[in-house]
Write a protein that holds these residues in place. Structure first.
Motif, PDB file in Angstrom:
ATOM      1  N   ARG A  81       0.942  -0.864   0.095  1.00  0.00           N
ATOM      2  CA  ARG A  81      -0.075  -0.044   0.257  1.00  0.00           C
ATOM      3  C   ARG A  81       0.818   1.297   0.185  1.00  0.00           C
ATOM      4  NH1 ARG A  81      -3.406  -3.017   3.822  1.00  0.00           N
ATOM      5  NH2 ARG A  81      -5.399  -3.467   3.023  1.00  0.00           N
ATOM      6  N   ASP A 196     -11.777   1.798   1.979  1.00  0.00           N
ATOM      7  CA  ASP A 196     -11.305   1.744   0.752  1.00  0.00           C
ATOM      8  C   ASP A 196     -12.197   2.210  -0.177  1.00  0.00           C
ATOM      9  OD1 ASP A 196      -8.576   0.645   1.977  1.00  0.00           O
ATOM     10  OD2 ASP A 196      -9.134  -1.313   1.180  1.00  0.00           O
ATOM     11  N   GLU A 215      -5.141  -1.056  -2.970  1.00  0.00           N
ATOM     12  CA  GLU A 215      -5.844  -1.048  -1.807  1.00  0.00           C
ATOM     13  C   GLU A 215      -7.315  -1.468  -1.246  1.00  0.00           C
ATOM     14  OE1 GLU A 215      -4.939   1.395   1.884  1.00  0.00           O
ATOM     15  OE2 GLU A 215      -4.081   1.944   0.191  1.00  0.00           O
TER      16      GLU A 215
END
Length: 235
Positions: A81, A196, A215
């Motif tokens: 990430r 997200d 993500e």
């Protein structure tokens, strides 16, 4: 002179501030990459198991503490990430996504190997269906309500730290985390999917659709891991 798209990338304008067409394109690209990551992950697992490579990988990883595998699973997600969000170019975002998919495929091998040996392939399929239904439901909630779930960020940060601390403690002191930990991590993954998805709707700039996909895929993979763990704990 930069185009409107390049200008958005340079000043990191959230996609929600762009026109409807740009927002729709961003969302379409993001979910297309999530689907591609899921299919790529599945294809890698099929290849590893069909070629016989899964067995030695699983045996070598199962020879260490299982909790170390869990810790590696979470840490790899954080690192990927971070790499995707720091990457300014789309090519580097693709590299982070591809590397993360490969890493996840390898880390999942021992869990899938145990699942196949303990309960057969049916339990894997069942866990995958439940994960996809949960993902679809949470996505629908985020898009229907249009609520900004950014307030979940502190919870997710501290929850991730607490999970790592518990995993480290379990490794050091030799205790199992058990079913309640898996249930808590499924809830954690669900919150991460809401967060997200909210970011995709409200906060990402339009040049970060690959990072957004990474993500979201990471959160879906986390949910699948712990749903499958729950299925196995009931066997």
């Amino acid at each position: 002179m930069p185009t409107s798209s390049n200008a958005a990338a340079l000043d990191h304008t959230p996609v929600i501030e762009l026109d409807v067409s740009a927002r729709a394109t961003f969302i379409w690209r993001t979910y297309l990459h999530v689907v591609a990551a899921i299919l790529g992950f599945a294809a890698l697992e099929v290849a590893l198991f069909s070629t016989g490579l899964a067995a030695p990988i699983a045996e070598s990883m199962l020879g260490t503490s299982w909790l170390l595998v869990l810790g590696g699973f979470i840490l790899v997600g954080w690192m990927a990430r971070g790499a995707a969000h720091r990457a300014e170019s789309t090519a580097l975002q693709y590299l982070a996504l591809a590397g993360f998919v490969v890493a996840q495929a390898l880390i999942f091998v021992p869990l899938l190997y145990v699942a196949q040996a303990q309960a057969g392939g049916g339990v894997i399929e069942s866990a995958a269906y439940v994960t996809l239904m949960g993902f679809a439901g949470l996505t629908a909630i985020a898009f229907y309500t249009r609520k900004d779930f950014s307030f979940l960020q502190p919870f997710l940060m501290w929850g991730g730290v607490v999970a790592l601390v518990l995993i480290a403690a379990g490794t050091l002191f030799g205790f199992q985390l058990g079913t309640f930990f898996s249930v808590a991590m499924v809830a954690f993954a669900g919150a991460a999917i809401l967060y997200d998805t909210s970011n995709i709707i409200h906060h990402y700039p339009e040049d970060r659709y690959v990072a957004a996909a990474l993500e979201l895929f990471a959160s879906v993979a986390l949910m699948f891991w712990y749903i499958l763990s729950l299925f196995l704990s009931g066997e």
